[in-house]
Design a protein around this motif. Sequence first.
Motif, mmCIF file in Angstrom:
data_model
loop_
_atom_site.group_PDB
_atom_site.id
_atom_site.type_symbol
_atom_site.label_atom_id
_atom_site.label_comp_id
_atom_site.label_asym_id
_atom_site.label_seq_id
_atom_site.Cartn_x
_atom_site.Cartn_y
_atom_site.Cartn_z
ATOM 1 N N GLY A 217 0.819 -1.213 0.000
ATOM 2 C CA GLY A 217 0.000 0.000 0.000
ATOM 3 C C GLY A 217 0.847 1.255 0.000
ATOM 4 O O GLY A 217 1.819 1.363 -0.744
ATOM 5 N N ASN A 218 0.501 2.196 0.858
ATOM 6 C CA ASN A 218 1.194 3.487 0.912
ATOM 7 C C ASN A 218 2.263 3.559 1.999
ATOM 8 O O ASN A 218 2.696 4.654 2.363
ATOM 9 N N LEU A 219 2.688 2.416 2.523
ATOM 10 C CA LEU A 219 3.706 2.421 3.571
ATOM 11 C C LEU A 219 5.009 2.997 3.021
ATOM 12 O O LEU A 219 5.560 2.478 2.057
ATOM 13 N N PRO A 220 5.518 4.080 3.615
ATOM 14 C CA PRO A 220 6.739 4.696 3.085
ATOM 15 C C PRO A 220 7.947 3.764 3.192
ATOM 16 O O PRO A 220 8.013 2.888 4.066
ATOM 17 N N VAL A 221 8.902 3.956 2.302
ATOM 18 C CA VAL A 221 10.136 3.180 2.326
ATOM 19 C C VAL A 221 10.834 3.370 3.675
ATOM 20 O O VAL A 221 10.965 4.488 4.176
ATOM 21 N N GLY A 222 11.246 2.258 4.285
ATOM 22 C CA GLY A 222 11.940 2.315 5.562
ATOM 23 C C GLY A 222 11.035 2.357 6.779
ATOM 24 O O GLY A 222 11.527 2.345 7.909
ATOM 25 N N GLU A 223 9.702 2.364 6.572
ATOM 26 C CA GLU A 223 8.760 2.433 7.686
ATOM 27 C C GLU A 223 8.151 1.060 7.963
ATOM 28 O O GLU A 223 8.126 0.178 7.101
ATOM 29 N N THR A 224 7.630 0.889 9.194
ATOM 30 C CA THR A 224 6.971 -0.346 9.575
ATOM 31 C C THR A 224 5.541 -0.054 10.017
ATOM 32 O O THR A 224 5.190 1.072 10.348
ATOM 33 N N ARG A 225 4.733 -1.109 10.021
ATOM 34 C CA ARG A 225 3.391 -1.065 10.600
ATOM 35 C C ARG A 225 3.064 -2.465 11.104
ATOM 36 O O ARG A 225 3.718 -3.449 10.734
ATOM 37 N N GLU A 226 2.050 -2.574 11.952
ATOM 38 C CA GLU A 226 1.597 -3.880 12.407
ATOM 39 C C GLU A 226 0.653 -4.485 11.374
ATOM 40 O O GLU A 226 -0.054 -3.768 10.657
ATOM 41 N N LEU A 227 0.654 -5.814 11.293
ATOM 42 C CA LEU A 227 -0.366 -6.480 10.491
ATOM 43 C C LEU A 227 -1.738 -6.127 11.045
ATOM 44 O O LEU A 227 -1.933 -6.073 12.263
ATOM 45 N N SER A 228 -2.690 -5.892 10.163
ATOM 46 C CA SER A 228 -4.057 -5.636 10.613
ATOM 47 C C SER A 228 -4.699 -6.934 11.094
ATOM 48 O O SER A 228 -4.213 -8.041 10.814
ATOM 49 N N ARG A 229 -5.816 -6.793 11.801
ATOM 50 C CA ARG A 229 -6.545 -7.967 12.269
ATOM 51 C C ARG A 229 -6.956 -8.858 11.097
ATOM 52 O O ARG A 229 -6.799 -10.082 11.131
ATOM 53 N N ASP A 230 -7.476 -8.252 10.027
ATOM 54 C CA ASP A 230 -7.925 -9.029 8.876
ATOM 55 C C ASP A 230 -6.754 -9.709 8.176
ATOM 56 O O ASP A 230 -6.871 -10.861 7.728
ATOM 57 N N GLU A 231 -5.626 -9.007 8.052
ATOM 58 C CA GLU A 231 -4.450 -9.606 7.409
ATOM 59 C C GLU A 231 -3.954 -10.807 8.192
ATOM 60 O O GLU A 231 -3.680 -11.874 7.617
ATOM 61 N N LEU A 232 -3.834 -10.645 9.517
ATOM 62 C CA LEU A 232 -3.332 -11.737 10.338
ATOM 63 C C LEU A 232 -4.291 -12.912 10.320
ATOM 64 O O LEU A 232 -3.884 -14.074 10.194
ATOM 65 N N GLY A 233 -5.579 -12.637 10.419
ATOM 66 C CA GLY A 233 -6.576 -13.722 10.376
ATOM 67 C C GLY A 233 -6.496 -14.488 9.072
ATOM 68 O O GLY A 233 -6.550 -15.724 9.058
#
Length: 245
Positions: free
Chosen positions: A221-237
């Motif tokens: 998606g729009n996650l910038p280069v070098g940045e992190t985020r947590e997996l969403s609930r739907d993604e992990l499920g």
Amino acid sequence: MSDETEGVRLQKVLAAAGVASRRASEIMIDEGRVEVNGKIVTEQGRRVNPDRDQIRVDGSRIPPPRRHMYLVLNKPRGVISTMDDPEGRTTLADYLPRTKERLFHVGRLDTETEGLIILTNDGEFAHRLAHPSYEVRKSYHVQVAGVMDNRTLKRLEKGVTLDDGPVKPDKVKLISRGQDRTLLQVSLHEGRNRIVRRMMDAVGHPVDRLARTAIGPVRLGNLPVGETRELSRDELGALLDMIRM
């Protein structure tokens, strides 16, 4: 099977997972939208074990309470896919939040490949997600040298034979052609080393730039280069379903 005399009330589990408020969760149960271990639950007050029982709302898996970290990193080009390097080169660890937890990267991206990589301290999850038997699809944007003609595109779609055996992508889509380059989207289940680069070499169009954009349902998606985020609930499920955990 959960013990209905113990555990946590189902509507409380749904509320804690962020699905809806307890009252709204009770309405979902009344409407027959909630399943526990493959069976629709319509009675209120049902108790479940959120760590063991498989819970779904409208068919979507609700993962258990998080005991582990599940992160997505948009890996920059030039970063080594390790957590430390004796030569002092830039590694994945340089882009992660400070934590005492030991994180595993799921699969590898070679140094010059950028894009999506998943990191976790859940060893079983990491092992299964990387294992070829679960056939988790990965997607890439691939910029290659030269203008690729339609015949070569068809050849890629049908599959090519490499020195360690044949490979057939799930999808090859032309995004654009320029004067001296071609941009493609390639999706495949393969996990062999440098597989996309070797496919393009085999058809005479070496890779200039390569970025992984998706692993199964997880998209950069729009996650910038070098940045992190947590997996969403739907993604992990969805991933837990794919790797049968």
